[in-house]
Design a protein around this motif. Structure first.
Motif, short mmCIF file in Angstrom:
data_model
loop_
_atom_site.label_atom_id
_atom_site.label_comp_id
_atom_site.label_asym_id
_atom_site.label_seq_id
_atom_site.Cartn_x
_atom_site.Cartn_y
_atom_site.Cartn_z
N ASN A 218 -11.64 -20.94 10.52
CA ASN A 218 -10.37 -20.50 9.94
C ASN A 218 -10.52 -20.27 8.44
O ASN A 218 -10.04 -19.28 7.90
CB ASN A 218 -9.28 -21.54 10.21
N LYS B 149 0.23 -16.25 -0.92
CA LYS B 149 0.46 -17.66 -0.61
C LYS B 149 1.94 -17.95 -0.40
O LYS B 149 2.32 -18.99 0.09
CB LYS B 149 -0.08 -18.53 -1.74
N GLU C 258 5.62 -16.97 1.33
CA GLU C 258 6.15 -16.28 2.51
C GLU C 258 6.87 -15.01 2.08
O GLU C 258 7.77 -15.03 1.23
CB GLU C 258 7.12 -17.21 3.24
N ARG D 223 11.50 -10.66 12.58
CA ARG D 223 10.64 -11.27 13.60
C ARG D 223 10.82 -10.58 14.96
O ARG D 223 9.85 -10.34 15.67
CB ARG D 223 10.92 -12.76 13.72
N GLN E 145 1.25 -12.05 8.06
CA GLN E 145 1.37 -13.50 7.87
C GLN E 145 1.61 -14.23 9.19
O GLN E 145 1.06 -15.30 9.42
CB GLN E 145 2.49 -13.80 6.88
N LEU E 146 2.42 -13.63 10.06
CA LEU E 146 2.66 -14.23 11.38
C LEU E 146 1.37 -14.29 12.19
O LEU E 146 1.05 -15.30 12.81
CB LEU E 146 3.73 -13.44 12.13
N ARG E 147 0.61 -13.18 12.18
CA ARG E 147 -0.65 -13.15 12.93
C ARG E 147 -1.64 -14.20 12.42
O ARG E 147 -2.32 -14.85 13.19
CB ARG E 147 -1.29 -11.75 12.84
N LYS E 148 -1.70 -14.38 11.10
CA LYS E 148 -2.61 -15.39 10.54
C LYS E 148 -2.19 -16.78 10.98
O LYS E 148 -3.03 -17.61 11.35
CB LYS E 148 -2.62 -15.28 9.01
N ALA E 149 -0.89 -17.07 10.95
CA ALA E 149 -0.40 -18.38 11.37
C ALA E 149 -0.69 -18.62 12.85
O ALA E 149 -1.14 -19.71 13.25
CB ALA E 149 1.09 -18.50 11.10
N LEU E 150 -0.47 -17.60 13.68
CA LEU E 150 -0.74 -17.73 15.11
C LEU E 150 -2.23 -17.88 15.38
O LEU E 150 -2.65 -18.66 16.25
CB LEU E 150 -0.19 -16.51 15.86
N THR F 224 -4.46 -19.26 13.45
CA THR F 224 -4.84 -20.63 13.09
C THR F 224 -4.47 -21.59 14.21
O THR F 224 -5.26 -22.46 14.59
CB THR F 224 -4.17 -21.04 11.77
N GLN F 225 -3.27 -21.44 14.77
CA GLN F 225 -2.85 -22.30 15.88
C GLN F 225 -3.75 -22.11 17.10
O GLN F 225 -4.11 -23.08 17.78
CB GLN F 225 -1.40 -22.00 16.26
#
Length: 198
Positions: free
Chosen positions: A84, A96, A98, A112, A135-140, A142-143
């Motif tokens: 990651n 950095k 949102e 969204r 940003q949503l794709r990066k957060a997903l 990482t999960q």
């Protein structure tokens, strides 16, 4: 109306420079190459060490399986965090802050819904929406990288004959895999949004 316009202007400023530079390819490489090889290798090492070290009551196939899965879980956690940081971190240009921070709750929900394809895409403020999708794709992503750790832990619990609650771990594992499928679906949908709004 003026307040809404001001919120979008501030969001536009935050969207500057946010871009996806191959997040999908990096995540695919992780799940098709690095994760399978790492899990198999670490499982073999963990099980092999258990065969050498465990004696008496602990010397059983279940103990070897549990040790292999335990080492695999640890390796997936460390490897996922490193991947990651080193790979996914360079596959995206991120702010950095949102992007949708200045927007109100209703506007954030609308953005969204557009990103996930549940409503028709409104072409206004597309730069903000695209940055929010990145940003949503990066957060997903990482999960999704960390999610296999729990799969290994749950497999370890299910395979342990001394665990009277193995069936509970199995049920939770099924729900967990279901949740992972939703994460993957949202990651794909956000990518489709980026593709169709180029």
């Amino acid at each position: 109306m003026a307040e809404s316009a001001d919120r979008w202007v501030r969001a536009e400023r935050r969207a500057d420079g946010v871009a996806d530079k191959g997040l999908g390819k990096a995540l695919k490489a992780y799940f098709t190459v690095y994760l399978p090889i790492g899990v198999v290798l670490l499982f073999a090492i963990g099980a092999g060490l258990a065969i050498v070290l465990f004696r008496d009551d602990w010397a059983s196939p279940a103990s070897y399986l549990s040790s292999g899965l335990g080492l695999a879980a640890l390796g997936v956690l460390v490897g996922g965090l490193a991947y990651n940081w080193k790979v996914l971190g360079t596959a995206v240009d991120m702010s950095k802050i949102e992007v949708t921070g200045p927007l109100n709750d209703a506007e954030k929900k609308a953005v969204r819904r557009e990103i996930l394809g549940t409503v028709t895409t409104d072409p206004t403020h597309l730069r903000v929406k695209r940055a929010a999708a990145v940003q949503l794709r990066k957060a997903l992503a990482t999960q999704l990288l960390i999610a296999p750790v729990m799969v290994c832990v749950l497999l370890q619990q299910v395979s342990n004959p001394r665990n009277p609650f193995w069936w509970l771990a199995a049920a939770f594992g099924a729900l967990y895999l279901f949740g992972m499928a939703f994460l993957a679906r949202d990651f794909r949908r956000a990518g489709q949004f980026l593709g169709k709004t180029k």
